[in-house]
Design an enzyme around this catalytic site. Structure first.
Site, PDB file in Angstrom:
ATOM      1  N   ASN A 210     -28.171  50.329   3.206  1.00 56.55           N
ATOM      2  CA  ASN A 210     -27.677  49.395   4.206  1.00 56.55           C
ATOM      3  C   ASN A 210     -27.743  47.963   3.641  1.00 56.55           C
ATOM      4  OD1 ASN A 210     -26.801  48.654   6.795  1.00 56.55           O
ATOM      5  ND2 ASN A 210     -28.907  48.103   7.349  1.00 56.55           N
ATOM      6  N   ASN A 212     -29.308  45.379   4.241  1.00 61.58           N
ATOM      7  CA  ASN A 212     -30.595  44.671   4.103  1.00 61.58           C
ATOM      8  C   ASN A 212     -31.538  45.361   3.129  1.00 61.58           C
ATOM      9  OD1 ASN A 212     -31.105  46.951   5.608  1.00 61.58           O
ATOM     10  ND2 ASN A 212     -32.437  45.935   7.081  1.00 61.58           N
ATOM     11  N   LYS A 213     -31.144  46.462   2.515  1.00 59.29           N
ATOM     12  CA  LYS A 213     -32.067  47.179   1.635  1.00 59.29           C
ATOM     13  C   LYS A 213     -32.074  46.562   0.222  1.00 59.29           C
ATOM     14  CE  LYS A 213     -33.516  50.388   4.552  1.00 59.29           C
ATOM     15  NZ  LYS A 213     -32.933  50.196   5.879  1.00 59.29           N
ATOM     16  N   ILE A 214     -32.899  47.116  -0.671  1.00 53.51           N
ATOM     17  CA  ILE A 214     -33.095  46.468  -1.975  1.00 53.51           C
ATOM     18  C   ILE A 214     -31.806  46.458  -2.799  1.00 53.51           C
ATOM     19  CG2 ILE A 214     -34.077  48.538  -3.102  1.00 53.51           C
ATOM     20  CD1 ILE A 214     -35.992  46.470  -4.552  1.00 53.51           C
ATOM     21  N   ILE A 215     -31.017  47.537  -2.718  1.00 55.84           N
ATOM     22  CA  ILE A 215     -29.634  47.478  -3.208  1.00 55.84           C
ATOM     23  C   ILE A 215     -28.749  47.993  -2.087  1.00 55.84           C
ATOM     24  CG2 ILE A 215     -30.182  47.742  -5.683  1.00 55.84           C
ATOM     25  CD1 ILE A 215     -29.121  50.646  -5.427  1.00 55.84           C
TER      26      ILE A 215
END
Ligand SMILES: *Cc1c(COP(=O)(O)O)cnc(C)c1O
Length: 378
Positions: A210, A212-215
Site C-alpha cells: 500500500n 504508506n508501506k516501506i515500498i
C-alpha cells in the site's frame, strides 16, 4: 515539545509540513512504467508480475511468492490456504490494523484476541500459551476451544511497525497445539528474526505494498510460502480459478480476481531495487531519534532482542494518555504529523463480542504509543 518539533523539522531539513510517511520514487519507476505501457500489457498478465514474484521470493528466502491486488487480499487468501472455514476461530492480536480482522471475517471465521508483548508490540508467546492452556484442548488433532466448542485453526501474529514478534516461540506453541501459523507481515518487509525473514516462519505469510508501506506499488500485496501445492492454489484462486486454455473460459470453482496488474508490478520491481537504500535510511533515522529522545521524557521504541527491524514506522512511548494527547495535539498543530497506534480491535463495534484474554499490555500500549515522521530521507 517545541524542541521535538524543531528537531524533527531539522532532521527532515524542512520548515514545511512533515507527513508521517511518504513514498519515494527515485529509481527506475518511470522507466519500467513507460516500458509497461509501451508493451500494452498493463493488466493481469505480463513480465513484471513474474519478475516481481521471483525477486521477492529470493529477497525473503521463500520458495514461492504470489502477487495480489493488496495486502488484505493476500491475507484473505493466506487464511483460505490454511484451511480456515466459516465458524472456525483464528487467534490474533488486538493491536493491529483492521485488515487482519477483516480478512478473518470475510471467511465468516471469528477472531480471538490474545495479548501482545511490551517489547515487540506483537503477539506474546507467553499469553498465547496461557490462553491455550486455560481454554483449549487437542481432540483428534484439532485444537478445540472449550468455551465455544469451535476449532482454532490458525494463529495470525503481526509484526507491528516492522518490529518482529517472538515468532519462533509462537511457531513452537502453534505446532504443539495443532494450529497453523499465518504471518501478517504486511509491515515488515526487510525485518528479520534470528536472521530469518519475517513472513517465512509459518505455512504462509502476507505482505502489503500500500502507499504508506516501506515500498509501494500504489496498491499491492504478496503471499509467500514454501509449499508448492499451496503456491499453485494461491495463484489459481487469485486468478478466478481459470483452467489454462488457449481460448476457452473454463473455471474450476468460485474464486477471486485478486491479481496484481502488471502496471503495479512494474512500479514494484523498481521499488524493490531501492529496498536496501530505504532500509539504511530508516535505520539511520531510528539511530538519530533514539539519541535525541534520550534527552526527553519520551522513550523511542527500538528493535527488541534477536530481531532486526525495518523501522518502517518510527514510534515513541509516552508516559500516559494525557501526555500522549498533548503531544499529538501540539505536533499536528505545528506541522509535524504524528498518529496514535490503532484503537484495539476488540473495542470496535464489529469485534466487541470476540473472546479475549486480559489484554493488559495491549491496553497499556494503546494509550501511549505514537508514530512520528518516518519517510525515507533523500
Ligand atoms: C497495511 C496492512 C495490511 C493490509 O494492507 P492493504 O494492502 O492496505 O490491504 C494488513 N495488515 C497490516 C498489519 C497492515 O499494516
Amino acid at each position: 515539545m517545541q524542541k521535538i518539533v524543531d528537531f524533527i523539522k531539522q532532521s527532515f531539513k524542512t520548515q514545511e509540513f512533515i507527513p508521517l510517511h511518504e513514498p519515494r520514487f527515485i529509481g527506475n519507476e518511470k522507466k519500467y512504467l513507460n516500458d509497461c505501457i509501451d508493451s500494452t500489457f498493463v493488466s493481469s498478465v505480463g513480465k513484471y508480475v513474474d519478475t516481481f514474484e521471483k525477486e521477492f521470493a529470493k529477497i525473503v528466502g521463500s520458495k514461492f511468492a504470489i502477487a495480489t491486488v493488496n495486502g488484505t487480499a493476500a491475507l484473505h487468501i493466506s487464511l483460505i490456504l490454511a484451511n480456515v472455514k466459516k465458524d472456525d476461530e483464528v487467534i490474533t492480536q488486538p493491536l493491529t490494523f483492521i485488515a487482519t480482522c477483516n480478512a478473518i471475517s470475510y471467511i465468516g471465521a471469528n477472531p480471538v484476541f490474545v495479548d501482545v508483548d511490551l517489547d515487540t508490540m506483537g503477539l506474546s508467546p507467553k499469553s498465547l500459551k496461557n490462553f491455550l492452556e486455560s481454554n483449549c484442548e487437542v481432540v483428534d488433532n484439532k485444537c478445540i476451544n472449550k468455551t465455544t466448542n469451535r476449532q482454532i485453526k490458525v494463529c495470525v501474529p503481526m509484526h507491528t511497525f516492522g518490529h518482529p514478534c517472538k515468532i519462533d516461540e509462537i511457531k513452537d506453541i502453534c505446532d504443539n497445539w495443532n494450529i497453523s501459523l499465518v504471518e501478517d507481515a504486511a509491515e515488515s518487509l526487510g525485518s528479520y528474526y534470528k536472521d530469518k525473514h519475517t513472513g517465512t516462519f509459518g505455512k504462509v505469510g502476507a505482505f502489503s505494498f500500500n502507499g504508506n508501506k516501506i515500498i509501494t506499488s500504489g496498491g499491492g500485496g504478496v503471499i509467500v510460502t514454501d509449499d508448492v501445492e499451496l503456491a499453485k492454489r494461491a495463484k489459481h484462486i487469485t486468478t478466478t480459478a481459470k483452467i489454462p486454455h488457449p481460448y476457452e473460459y473454463v473455471h474450476s470453482e468460485i474464486a477471486y480476481n485478486y491479481r496484481l496488474p502488471n502496471l503495479n508490478a512494474a512500479l514494484l520491481v523498481a521499488q524493490l531495487e531501492q529496498l536496501n537504500k530505504f532500509l539504511d535510511s530508516k535505520r539511520e533515522l531510528a539511530n538519530i531519534y533514539k539519541d535525541f529522545f534520550e534527552t526527553t521524557n519520551m522513550k523511542f521504541i527500538s528493535e527488541a532482542k534477536n530481531s532486526k527491524s525495518n523501522y518502517w514506522l518510527q514510534a515513541v512511548l509516552l508516559g500516559d494518555l494525557k501526555q500522549r494527547d498533548d503531544f499529538l495535539d501540539f505536533t499536528n498543530k505545528n506541522g509535524v504529523m504524528t498518529r496514535p497506534i490503532w484503537r484495539l480491535m476488540n473495542e470496535l463495534e464489529m469485534f466487541k463480542d470476540c473472546q479475549k484474554d486480559d489484554l493488559k499490555n495491549a491496553k497499556y500500549l494503546e494509550q501511549r504509543v505514537v508514530n512520528i515522521p518516518s519517510s525515507v530521507r533523500v
